[in-house]
Design a protein around this motif. Structure first.
Motif, PDB file in Angstrom:
ATOM      1  N   SER A   1       0.832  -1.192   0.000  1.00  0.00           N
ATOM      2  CA  SER A   1       0.000   0.000   0.000  1.00  0.00           C
ATOM      3  C   SER A   1       0.866   1.241   0.000  1.00  0.00           C
ATOM      4  CB  SER A   1      -0.918   0.023   1.230  1.00  0.00           C
ATOM      5  OG  SER A   1      -0.149   0.229   2.407  1.00  0.00           O
ATOM      6  N   GLU A   2       0.265   2.349  -0.400  1.00  0.00           N
ATOM      7  CA  GLU A   2       0.934   3.644  -0.352  1.00  0.00           C
ATOM      8  C   GLU A   2       1.322   3.986   1.074  1.00  0.00           C
ATOM      9  OE1 GLU A   2       1.922   7.416  -2.467  1.00  0.00           O
ATOM     10  OE2 GLU A   2       1.098   5.542  -3.265  1.00  0.00           O
ATOM     11  N   ALA A   3       0.447   3.683   2.038  1.00  0.00           N
ATOM     12  CA  ALA A   3       0.726   3.996   3.443  1.00  0.00           C
ATOM     13  C   ALA A   3       1.930   3.210   3.961  1.00  0.00           C
ATOM     14  CB  ALA A   3      -0.509   3.706   4.291  1.00  0.00           C
ATOM     15  N   GLU A   4       2.001   1.945   3.586  1.00  0.00           N
ATOM     16  CA  GLU A   4       3.133   1.109   4.020  1.00  0.00           C
ATOM     17  C   GLU A   4       4.442   1.651   3.445  1.00  0.00           C
ATOM     18  OE1 GLU A   4       4.522  -3.313   2.850  1.00  0.00           O
ATOM     19  OE2 GLU A   4       2.486  -3.217   3.687  1.00  0.00           O
ATOM     20  N   TRP A   5       4.399   2.047   2.178  1.00  0.00           N
ATOM     21  CA  TRP A   5       5.596   2.627   1.544  1.00  0.00           C
ATOM     22  C   TRP A   5       5.981   3.934   2.211  1.00  0.00           C
ATOM     23  CZ3 TRP A   5       5.400   7.153  -1.634  1.00  0.00           C
ATOM     24  CH2 TRP A   5       6.622   7.489  -2.221  1.00  0.00           C
ATOM     25  N   ARG A   6       5.002   4.812   2.472  1.00  0.00           N
ATOM     26  CA  ARG A   6       5.298   6.098   3.096  1.00  0.00           C
ATOM     27  C   ARG A   6       5.904   5.919   4.487  1.00  0.00           C
ATOM     28  NH1 ARG A   6       4.105  10.440   0.493  1.00  0.00           N
ATOM     29  NH2 ARG A   6       2.596  10.417  -1.225  1.00  0.00           N
ATOM     30  N   ALA A   7       5.465   4.900   5.212  1.00  0.00           N
ATOM     31  CA  ALA A   7       6.020   4.639   6.535  1.00  0.00           C
ATOM     32  C   ALA A   7       7.490   4.259   6.471  1.00  0.00           C
ATOM     33  CB  ALA A   7       5.215   3.542   7.224  1.00  0.00           C
ATOM     34  N   SER A   8       7.926   3.759   5.311  1.00  0.00           N
ATOM     35  CA  SER A   8       9.330   3.357   5.170  1.00  0.00           C
ATOM     36  C   SER A   8      10.252   4.515   4.801  1.00  0.00           C
ATOM     37  CB  SER A   8       9.458   2.263   4.101  1.00  0.00           C
ATOM     38  OG  SER A   8       9.311   2.808   2.787  1.00  0.00           O
ATOM     39  N   LEU A   9       9.694   5.642   4.390  1.00  0.00           N
ATOM     40  CA  LEU A   9      10.507   6.718   3.823  1.00  0.00           C
ATOM     41  C   LEU A   9      11.534   7.310   4.788  1.00  0.00           C
ATOM     42  CD1 LEU A   9       7.899   8.583   1.579  1.00  0.00           C
ATOM     43  CD2 LEU A   9       9.646   6.916   0.918  1.00  0.00           C
ATOM     44  N   PRO A  10      11.234   7.511   6.078  1.00  0.00           N
ATOM     45  CA  PRO A  10      12.286   8.026   6.964  1.00  0.00           C
ATOM     46  C   PRO A  10      13.533   7.146   6.993  1.00  0.00           C
ATOM     47  CG  PRO A  10      10.142   8.242   8.006  1.00  0.00           C
ATOM     48  CD  PRO A  10       9.923   7.433   6.775  1.00  0.00           C
ATOM     49  N   GLY A  11      13.335   5.853   6.981  1.00  0.00           N
ATOM     50  CA  GLY A  11      14.483   4.940   6.947  1.00  0.00           C
ATOM     51  C   GLY A  11      15.262   5.044   5.660  1.00  0.00           C
ATOM     52  N   TRP A  12      14.551   5.189   4.541  1.00  0.00           N
ATOM     53  CA  TRP A  12      15.252   5.321   3.260  1.00  0.00           C
ATOM     54  C   TRP A  12      16.005   6.642   3.172  1.00  0.00           C
ATOM     55  CZ3 TRP A  12      16.239   0.964   1.645  1.00  0.00           C
ATOM     56  CH2 TRP A  12      15.305  -0.060   1.549  1.00  0.00           C
ATOM     57  N   ARG A  13      15.450   7.698   3.782  1.00  0.00           N
ATOM     58  CA  ARG A  13      16.185   8.966   3.800  1.00  0.00           C
ATOM     59  C   ARG A  13      17.484   8.829   4.582  1.00  0.00           C
ATOM     60  NH1 ARG A  13      10.888  11.372   3.637  1.00  0.00           N
ATOM     61  NH2 ARG A  13      10.678  11.259   5.905  1.00  0.00           N
ATOM     62  N   ARG A  14      17.425   8.153   5.724  1.00  0.00           N
ATOM     63  CA  ARG A  14      18.658   7.903   6.487  1.00  0.00           C
ATOM     64  C   ARG A  14      19.645   7.096   5.655  1.00  0.00           C
ATOM     65  NH1 ARG A  14      14.875   7.108  10.870  1.00  0.00           N
ATOM     66  NH2 ARG A  14      15.147   8.686  12.496  1.00  0.00           N
ATOM     67  N   SER A  15      19.129   6.111   4.947  1.00  0.00           N
ATOM     68  CA  SER A  15      20.005   5.278   4.126  1.00  0.00           C
ATOM     69  C   SER A  15      20.678   6.097   3.032  1.00  0.00           C
ATOM     70  CB  SER A  15      19.192   4.128   3.501  1.00  0.00           C
ATOM     71  OG  SER A  15      18.682   3.263   4.503  1.00  0.00           O
ATOM     72  N   GLU A  16      19.915   6.942   2.374  1.00  0.00           N
ATOM     73  CA  GLU A  16      20.487   7.770   1.312  1.00  0.00           C
ATOM     74  C   GLU A  16      21.544   8.723   1.863  1.00  0.00           C
ATOM     75  OE1 GLU A  16      17.517   8.600  -2.202  1.00  0.00           O
ATOM     76  OE2 GLU A  16      16.465   8.880  -0.282  1.00  0.00           O
ATOM     77  N   GLU A  17      21.320   9.267   3.051  1.00  0.00           N
ATOM     78  CA  GLU A  17      22.314  10.140   3.678  1.00  0.00           C
ATOM     79  C   GLU A  17      23.611   9.391   3.946  1.00  0.00           C
ATOM     80  OE1 GLU A  17      20.281  11.487   7.124  1.00  0.00           O
ATOM     81  OE2 GLU A  17      18.940  12.847   6.028  1.00  0.00           O
ATOM     82  N   ALA A  18      23.518   8.073   4.138  1.00  0.00           N
ATOM     83  CA  ALA A  18      24.704   7.249   4.387  1.00  0.00           C
ATOM     84  C   ALA A  18      25.335   6.721   3.099  1.00  0.00           C
ATOM     85  CB  ALA A  18      24.346   6.078   5.301  1.00  0.00           C
ATOM     86  N   GLY A  19      24.811   7.116   1.939  1.00  0.00           N
ATOM     87  CA  GLY A  19      25.404   6.714   0.673  1.00  0.00           C
ATOM     88  C   GLY A  19      24.733   5.553  -0.023  1.00  0.00           C
ATOM     89  N   VAL A  20      23.597   5.088   0.489  1.00  0.00           N
ATOM     90  CA  VAL A  20      22.878   3.988  -0.153  1.00  0.00           C
ATOM     91  C   VAL A  20      22.096   4.546  -1.347  1.00  0.00           C
ATOM     92  CG1 VAL A  20      21.065   2.245   0.131  1.00  0.00           C
ATOM     93  CG2 VAL A  20      22.715   2.657   1.984  1.00  0.00           C
ATOM     94  N   VAL A  21      22.211   3.873  -2.484  1.00  0.00           N
ATOM     95  CA  VAL A  21      21.476   4.264  -3.687  1.00  0.00           C
ATOM     96  C   VAL A  21      20.086   3.640  -3.624  1.00  0.00           C
ATOM     97  CG1 VAL A  21      21.411   4.194  -6.200  1.00  0.00           C
ATOM     98  CG2 VAL A  21      23.605   4.460  -5.005  1.00  0.00           C
ATOM     99  N   VAL A  22      19.065   4.482  -3.737  1.00  0.00           N
ATOM    100  CA  VAL A  22      17.673   4.054  -3.582  1.00  0.00           C
ATOM    101  C   VAL A  22      16.868   4.545  -4.779  1.00  0.00           C
ATOM    102  CG1 VAL A  22      15.583   4.354  -2.210  1.00  0.00           C
ATOM    103  CG2 VAL A  22      17.792   4.046  -1.058  1.00  0.00           C
ATOM    104  N   GLU A  23      16.082   3.650  -5.381  1.00  0.00           N
ATOM    105  CA  GLU A  23      15.177   4.039  -6.454  1.00  0.00           C
ATOM    106  C   GLU A  23      13.760   3.592  -6.090  1.00  0.00           C
ATOM    107  OE1 GLU A  23      14.103   3.112 -11.157  1.00  0.00           O
ATOM    108  OE2 GLU A  23      15.932   2.267 -10.286  1.00  0.00           O
ATOM    109  N   HIS A  24      12.864   4.547  -5.912  1.00  0.00           N
ATOM    110  CA  HIS A  24      11.470   4.241  -5.618  1.00  0.00           C
ATOM    111  C   HIS A  24      10.749   3.960  -6.939  1.00  0.00           C
ATOM    112  CE1 HIS A  24      11.853   5.423  -1.386  1.00  0.00           C
ATOM    113  NE2 HIS A  24      12.651   6.381  -1.839  1.00  0.00           N
TER     114      HIS A  24
END
Length: 416
Positions: free
Chosen positions: A148-171
């Motif tokens: 669901s969109e809600a489940e994906w949105r709940a994951s976004l803070p973690g992905w932002r932290r990951s991107e700040e650490a150099g992880v490449v992320v494509e939604h």
């Protein structure tokens, strides 16, 4: 092995951590004995999901888990389970796990995992090059999936932290999602593609290939159980189950979930617990799987292997010797079939094995309080394969008296 035999380093445990460490030390010119009670790489190193999960820098112990864990724990087939009879003995670990999940600890744990995984990525490239195993590694990324969109949105803070650490992320969604993995259920509406994620075609075959390279460098394999470690000013005496003893300048304890008892005998009472995972490996051709699929809300992954399609995961905190509950494997297979409608479920082989897990999601890497000549290297949880090459490098640096490649303070045994 004769009682008067001596080596520079004795390593207890021939899983992927012990094997990679043995190779790295032998390549540095040290004489090494690798001691294993069973066949090499025959526990979690055999039945894992085959992932070099370098982007996986978010600890399992995190604020989000505080909301999910109570529901999971009361579900005997849920992603995190403790059998009722096991609960009293696992309660101290669980309380530490909840404390480690508080927001104030998340940033430090994430930074430590990010540093270790970055080192892992470079060290794995070096290790596979030196051992000629690079052809066993696949660089086709992984796809994390959401219903669901809600489940994906709940994951976004973690992905932002990951991107700040150099992880490449494509939604991804829609056509791009279908391109990355055709044949998924329409219930899966969002995904995150992780191109830095790698997998290996057969995790045990990879570990055994590293062992062959280590033995070519002179590493000796000893089939025995270590009954006792006795450090002194000049080294460590390891008493083996057959009554023989081995003398070493340094000992490395990397015996997975069996490490806790030996560490405790040295006075290091560390909260490592067996975390049992289940899987089913289906025959080749069971699904046209392009890359590893991750289902975070359900605690399992689906991996393409040379031996077939492996559907596995889940966490069960229980004694190693407790009989397996293969209903957990079948439950994951049921869920996978719902998300992958064309999955052929016939002919699967079920497996259960124990990982060594720490409540703060960080491994133990550092010197024992009993002696600087004993080095702990265990507790990697789901990331043993991922972090094996980095752990080997750090242990080698400790043995050689060199400055560690990264700050190992977050992994010190004394943090508990």
């Amino acid at each position: 092995m004769p009682v008067d035999n001596r080596v520079d380093v004795a390593i207890v445990g021939a899983g992927i951590i012990g094997i990679a460490t043995a190779f790295r030390l032998a390549a540095a010119g040290r004489s090494v004995a690798l001691i294993e009670r069973d066949e090499p790489a025959n526990a979690a190193s055999r039945g894992n999901a085959g992932a070099f999960a370098f982007p996986a820098i978010m600890p399992l112990a995190s604020p989000g888990i505080l909301l999910k864990a109570p529901k999971w724990l009361v579900d005997p087939l849920g992603p995190l389970s403790i059998p009722p009879a096991e609960f009293p003995s696992r309660l101290p670990w669980l309380l530490r796990f909840f404390r480690a999940s508080m927001l104030g600890r998340l940033e430090a744990s994430t930074a430590a995992l990010a540093a270790l995984n970055r080192l892992s990525q470079s060290e794995t490239a070096a290790l596979t090059f030196e051992t000629g195993t690079g052809g066993m590694v696949r660089a086709d990324g992984a796809l994390e999936l959401y219903q669901s969109e809600a489940e994906w949105r709940a994951s976004l803070p973690g992905w932002r932290r990951s991107e700040e650490a150099g992880v490449v992320v494509e939604h991804v969604e829609g056509g791009r999602l279908a391109e990355l993995q055709p044949g998924l259920s329409s219930r899966l509406v969002k995904g995150v593609f992780l191109p830095q994620w790698q997998t290996v075609g057969d995790p045990r075959a990879y570990a055994l290939a590293l062992l062959a390279a280590a033995r070519a460098h002179g590493v000796r394999f000893v089939t025995s159980e270590v009954a006792r470690l006795a450090p002194d000013a000049d080294g460590v005496t390891l008493t083996l189950s057959g009554g023989d003893a081995l003398r070493a300048d340094h000992a490395v304890l990397s015996a997975g979930p069996w490490s806790g008892a030996l560490a405790a005998s040295l006075g290091d009472r560390l909260p490592v617990t067996p975390e049992r995972g289940y899987n089913t490996t289906l025959p080749p051709g069971a699904f046209d799987l392009k890359r590893q699929l991750i289902f975070p809300a359900h605690g399992f992954v689906v991996t393409p292997l040379e031996t077939g399609i492996r559907v596995g995961g889940a966490s069960e905190l229980a004694r190693i010797e407790r009989p397996a509950n293969f209903r957990r494997a079948r439950h994951m297979l049921d869920k996978a079939a719902g998300f992958m409608p064309g999955l052929k479920r016939e002919g699967g082989i079920e497996w259960m094995g124990s990982r060594p897990s720490m409540p703060d999601s960080l491994p133990v890497i550092g010197r024992s309080s009993a002696s600087p000549r004993v080095i702990h290297a265990f507790g990697h949880g789901h990331l043993g394969l991922t972090q094996s090459a980095a752990t080997a490098r750090l242990v080698c640096e400790l043995v050689l008296g060199e400055a560690p490649s990264i700050d190992i303070g977050p992994f010190r045994p004394g943090r508990f």
